[in-house]
Write a protein that holds these residues in place. Sequence first.
Motif, PDB file in Angstrom:
ATOM      1  N   ASP A  53      48.520  32.255  45.735  1.00 38.93           N
ATOM      2  CA  ASP A  53      48.465  32.495  44.295  1.00 38.93           C
ATOM      3  C   ASP A  53      48.093  33.947  44.053  1.00 38.93           C
ATOM      4  N   PHE A  54      49.113  34.815  44.054  1.00 39.07           N
ATOM      5  CA  PHE A  54      48.859  36.247  43.973  1.00 39.07           C
ATOM      6  C   PHE A  54      48.200  36.647  42.662  1.00 39.07           C
ATOM      7  N   VAL A  55      48.539  35.944  41.578  1.00 37.10           N
ATOM      8  CA  VAL A  55      47.971  36.296  40.275  1.00 37.10           C
ATOM      9  C   VAL A  55      46.476  36.019  40.246  1.00 37.10           C
ATOM     10  N   GLU A  56      46.086  34.801  40.576  1.00 37.50           N
ATOM     11  CA  GLU A  56      44.673  34.434  40.528  1.00 37.50           C
ATOM     12  C   GLU A  56      43.862  35.181  41.581  1.00 37.50           C
ATOM     13  N   SER A  98      54.182  32.953  36.489  1.00 36.87           N
ATOM     14  CA  SER A  98      55.227  32.884  37.509  1.00 36.87           C
ATOM     15  C   SER A  98      55.863  34.249  37.738  1.00 36.87           C
ATOM     16  N   ILE A  99      56.219  34.931  36.643  1.00 45.81           N
ATOM     17  CA  ILE A  99      56.856  36.241  36.771  1.00 45.81           C
ATOM     18  C   ILE A  99      55.878  37.253  37.351  1.00 45.81           C
ATOM     19  N   ALA A 155      37.953  33.602  48.506  1.00 44.83           N
ATOM     20  CA  ALA A 155      39.164  33.587  47.678  1.00 44.83           C
ATOM     21  C   ALA A 155      40.393  33.899  48.518  1.00 44.83           C
ATOM     22  N   ILE A 156      40.276  34.873  49.409  1.00 43.97           N
ATOM     23  CA  ILE A 156      41.393  35.245  50.274  1.00 43.97           C
ATOM     24  C   ILE A 156      41.790  34.085  51.174  1.00 43.97           C
ATOM     25  N   GLU A 157      40.806  33.361  51.672  1.00 47.60           N
ATOM     26  CA  GLU A 157      41.084  32.253  52.591  1.00 47.60           C
ATOM     27  C   GLU A 157      41.687  31.047  51.885  1.00 47.60           C
ATOM     28  N   THR A 158      41.348  30.841  50.615  1.00 47.43           N
ATOM     29  CA  THR A 158      41.777  29.616  49.926  1.00 47.43           C
ATOM     30  C   THR A 158      42.901  29.812  48.910  1.00 47.43           C
TER      31      THR A 158
END
Length: 223
Positions: free
Chosen positions: A124-127, A14-15, A117-120
Amino acid sequence: MVELLTLSTIAYKSIKSHILSGEIRPGERINLSKLASEFGMSATPVRESLTKLQQEGLIYYVAHSGWKVSKLSRNKFFKYRELQLLLEKTLAVRALPYVDENIINTMKASNDRMRDAIETMQKDFVELGNVLQKENDDNFHMVLYRAYHNEPMIKILQNVWDTIKYQRMVMLSSPMFFKICCPDHENIIRALERKDIFDLEEAMNQHFTNGPMCLESSFDETE
């Protein structure tokens, strides 16, 4: 113990997401108590997550003040970026005679995975950042560079990547990079398919010009 580790992982992701998305800016103080309350957990797992983020270079600890998000040094980044460009352009150009269909197909597949990955996973910036970094480092660029079979150069490049790991992590997690990443890679692939050294150099130059633009709002102007 298992529950504590799980809570720590939740807090860590989260952080880290808040940092990479720009919700917590470079130089900003991280309020441990506020985060613990926000996540609905004690301070212990949050503190553990902050320690892990500190080890990754995303945050640092100031005595009597607490944790702060690490600042990006423009001066340091561009010095290493210059070295990175010299190494990557040289490796790409010298690998060109050895590029075959398997290498091209591997790079295309990697770029397709990045696009998917960019589209889906845009929220979720981390993943997403993890996927883009893996595909960039391991599957797209490195499969090309290793075709030249110069391990000392590869090792030096890897050291440069490690040195600016935080900057690259922020860059790869920026919305702007999501837009330019795959088109830039397509230009590189087309140049490789045509065996055109001049187009390849131009595509590499463009890619290395676009990337730092994603970091402009995160640089610390005092360094």
